[in-house]
Design a protein around this motif. Structure first.
Motif, PDB file in Angstrom:
ATOM      1  N   UNK A 137     -17.017   5.694   7.767  1.00  0.00           N
ATOM      2  CA  UNK A 137     -16.916   6.882   8.615  1.00  0.00           C
ATOM      3  C   UNK A 137     -17.220   6.597  10.087  1.00  0.00           C
ATOM      4  N   UNK A 138     -16.396   7.194  10.935  1.00  0.00           N
ATOM      5  CA  UNK A 138     -16.476   7.083  12.392  1.00  0.00           C
ATOM      6  C   UNK A 138     -16.147   5.690  12.915  1.00  0.00           C
ATOM      7  N   UNK A 139     -15.688   4.786  12.048  1.00  0.00           N
ATOM      8  CA  UNK A 139     -15.368   3.424  12.472  1.00  0.00           C
ATOM      9  C   UNK A 139     -13.981   2.966  12.045  1.00  0.00           C
ATOM     10  N   UNK A 140     -13.713   3.000  10.728  1.00  0.00           N
ATOM     11  CA  UNK A 140     -12.437   2.460  10.261  1.00  0.00           C
ATOM     12  C   UNK A 140     -12.108   2.920   8.848  1.00  0.00           C
ATOM     13  N   UNK A 141     -10.833   3.007   8.580  1.00  0.00           N
ATOM     14  CA  UNK A 141     -10.382   3.079   7.202  1.00  0.00           C
ATOM     15  C   UNK A 141      -9.037   2.391   7.116  1.00  0.00           C
ATOM     16  N   UNK A 142      -8.756   1.897   5.925  1.00  0.00           N
ATOM     17  CA  UNK A 142      -7.498   1.191   5.694  1.00  0.00           C
ATOM     18  C   UNK A 142      -7.019   1.505   4.290  1.00  0.00           C
ATOM     19  N   UNK A 143      -5.707   1.523   4.139  1.00  0.00           N
ATOM     20  CA  UNK A 143      -5.143   1.718   2.811  1.00  0.00           C
ATOM     21  C   UNK A 143      -4.032   0.696   2.589  1.00  0.00           C
ATOM     22  N   UNK A 144      -3.963   0.219   1.345  1.00  0.00           N
ATOM     23  CA  UNK A 144      -2.946  -0.769   0.972  1.00  0.00           C
ATOM     24  C   UNK A 144      -1.833  -0.042   0.227  1.00  0.00           C
ATOM     25  N   UNK A 145      -0.627  -0.251   0.689  1.00  0.00           N
ATOM     26  CA  UNK A 145       0.541   0.333   0.039  1.00  0.00           C
ATOM     27  C   UNK A 145       0.829  -0.466  -1.230  1.00  0.00           C
ATOM     28  N   UNK A 146       0.904   0.221  -2.345  1.00  0.00           N
ATOM     29  CA  UNK A 146       1.087  -0.467  -3.619  1.00  0.00           C
ATOM     30  C   UNK A 146       2.473  -1.084  -3.761  1.00  0.00           C
ATOM     31  N   UNK A 147       3.484  -0.476  -3.166  1.00  0.00           N
ATOM     32  CA  UNK A 147       4.847  -0.967  -3.316  1.00  0.00           C
ATOM     33  C   UNK A 147       5.101  -2.274  -2.582  1.00  0.00           C
ATOM     34  N   UNK A 148       4.489  -2.459  -1.417  1.00  0.00           N
ATOM     35  CA  UNK A 148       4.796  -3.664  -0.644  1.00  0.00           C
ATOM     36  C   UNK A 148       3.562  -4.443  -0.193  1.00  0.00           C
ATOM     37  N   UNK A 149       2.372  -4.001  -0.590  1.00  0.00           N
ATOM     38  CA  UNK A 149       1.106  -4.687  -0.302  1.00  0.00           C
ATOM     39  C   UNK A 149       0.762  -4.761   1.190  1.00  0.00           C
ATOM     40  N   UNK A 150       1.460  -3.976   2.036  1.00  0.00           N
ATOM     41  CA  UNK A 150       1.049  -3.921   3.434  1.00  0.00           C
ATOM     42  C   UNK A 150      -0.243  -3.118   3.524  1.00  0.00           C
ATOM     43  N   UNK A 151      -1.041  -3.422   4.537  1.00  0.00           N
ATOM     44  CA  UNK A 151      -2.302  -2.714   4.751  1.00  0.00           C
ATOM     45  C   UNK A 151      -2.212  -1.999   6.089  1.00  0.00           C
ATOM     46  N   UNK A 152      -2.388  -0.675   6.047  1.00  0.00           N
ATOM     47  CA  UNK A 152      -2.383   0.156   7.242  1.00  0.00           C
ATOM     48  C   UNK A 152      -3.810   0.528   7.555  1.00  0.00           C
ATOM     49  N   UNK A 153      -4.201   0.437   8.829  1.00  0.00           N
ATOM     50  CA  UNK A 153      -5.588   0.755   9.179  1.00  0.00           C
ATOM     51  C   UNK A 153      -5.653   1.530  10.485  1.00  0.00           C
ATOM     52  N   UNK A 172     -11.430   4.443  21.618  1.00  0.00           N
ATOM     53  CA  UNK A 172     -10.172   3.690  21.553  1.00  0.00           C
ATOM     54  C   UNK A 172      -9.772   3.667  20.079  1.00  0.00           C
ATOM     55  N   UNK A 173      -8.576   4.172  19.784  1.00  0.00           N
ATOM     56  CA  UNK A 173      -8.072   4.231  18.415  1.00  0.00           C
ATOM     57  C   UNK A 173      -6.922   3.245  18.271  1.00  0.00           C
ATOM     58  N   UNK A 174      -7.012   2.391  17.267  1.00  0.00           N
ATOM     59  CA  UNK A 174      -5.978   1.396  16.999  1.00  0.00           C
ATOM     60  C   UNK A 174      -5.396   1.639  15.617  1.00  0.00           C
ATOM     61  N   UNK A 175      -4.081   1.691  15.541  1.00  0.00           N
ATOM     62  CA  UNK A 175      -3.381   1.739  14.261  1.00  0.00           C
ATOM     63  C   UNK A 175      -2.726   0.382  14.071  1.00  0.00           C
ATOM     64  N   UNK A 176      -2.822  -0.141  12.862  1.00  0.00           N
ATOM     65  CA  UNK A 176      -2.332  -1.486  12.616  1.00  0.00           C
ATOM     66  C   UNK A 176      -1.684  -1.562  11.237  1.00  0.00           C
ATOM     67  N   UNK A 177      -0.619  -2.350  11.155  1.00  0.00           N
ATOM     68  CA  UNK A 177      -0.013  -2.680   9.865  1.00  0.00           C
ATOM     69  C   UNK A 177      -0.066  -4.190   9.709  1.00  0.00           C
ATOM     70  N   UNK A 178      -0.748  -4.614   8.643  1.00  0.00           N
ATOM     71  CA  UNK A 178      -0.842  -6.038   8.315  1.00  0.00           C
ATOM     72  C   UNK A 178      -0.007  -6.323   7.069  1.00  0.00           C
ATOM     73  N   UNK A 179       0.530  -7.523   7.023  1.00  0.00           N
ATOM     74  CA  UNK A 179       1.308  -7.965   5.876  1.00  0.00           C
ATOM     75  C   UNK A 179       0.688  -9.269   5.382  1.00  0.00           C
ATOM     76  N   UNK A 180      -0.482  -9.162   4.697  1.00  0.00           N
ATOM     77  CA  UNK A 180      -1.244 -10.365   4.370  1.00  0.00           C
ATOM     78  C   UNK A 180      -0.525 -11.353   3.457  1.00  0.00           C
ATOM     79  N   UNK A 181       0.338 -10.874   2.564  1.00  0.00           N
ATOM     80  CA  UNK A 181       0.995 -11.773   1.603  1.00  0.00           C
ATOM     81  C   UNK A 181       2.513 -11.702   1.675  1.00  0.00           C
ATOM     82  N   UNK A 182       3.032 -11.229   2.791  1.00  0.00           N
ATOM     83  CA  UNK A 182       4.474 -11.049   2.889  1.00  0.00           C
ATOM     84  C   UNK A 182       4.912  -9.848   2.077  1.00  0.00           C
ATOM     85  N   UNK A 183       6.159  -9.498   2.156  1.00  0.00           N
ATOM     86  CA  UNK A 183       6.706  -8.375   1.412  1.00  0.00           C
ATOM     87  C   UNK A 183       7.536  -8.927   0.263  1.00  0.00           C
TER      88      UNK A 183
END
Length: 150
Positions: free
Chosen positions: A72-88, A99-110
């Motif tokens: 809370x008040x710092x960060x949250x992230x969710x992993x999409x089950x269909x493609x394993x991308x992580x949105x934070x 300062x708010x940052x939105x990010x999409x990571x693809x740790x293992x490729x799609x």
């Protein structure tokens, strides 16, 4: 190969106020042009599942995700089950607010089936990612407006 995508905005509101807006996942369609619905299944926290309906232009597609980080008040992230991308979403206090940052990571490729769907139905990876970045910027702008107004 999919890219890490990131956008940032400075908001003239305390992190607690920004958090109240950004962590209300039912409001995500109000902010994101790609989200039609995001429904958390239970109380928000690590492990909570969401059921989502997204769109890319006139194309609609369902997804599910699971919250993998929730501070809370710092960060949250969710992993999409269909493609394993992580949105934070990450909040950093600044002198004038947050300062708010939105990010999409693809740790293992799609996975190949998802890549084929992106190529066939969503205009290819480059176009799809360009649309995502445009949507991310729009999302952060709308969150900024909502947080500064409340």
């Amino acid at each position: 190969m999919p890219n890490t995508l990131e956008t940032t905005v400075d908001i003239s509101a305390a992190p607690e106020r920004v958090w109240a807006v950004v962590s209300d996942l039912k409001r995500m369609p109000e902010f994101s042009p790609n989200t039609v619905r995001m429904v958390p299944l239970g109380t928000l926290g690590p492990g909570t599942w969401t059921v989502n309906l997204n769109r890319d232009g006139r194309r609609y597609y369902p997804t599910t995700s699971r919250i993998v980080r929730f501070e809370p008040n710092r960060t949250f992230a969710f992993r999409m089950n269909e493609n394993a991308t992580v949105w934070s979403f990450t909040l950093e206090p600044t002198e004038s607010g947050t300062r708010l940052t939105e990010r999409r990571d693809v740790p293992n490729g799609v996975r190949k089936p998802i890549r084929l769907l992106i190529d066939k139905f969503l205009g290819g990876e480059q176009q799809f990612e360009s649309n995502l970045v445009h949507g991310m910027n729009e999302t952060l702008g709308k969150i900024k407006t909502a947080a500064e107004r409340s």
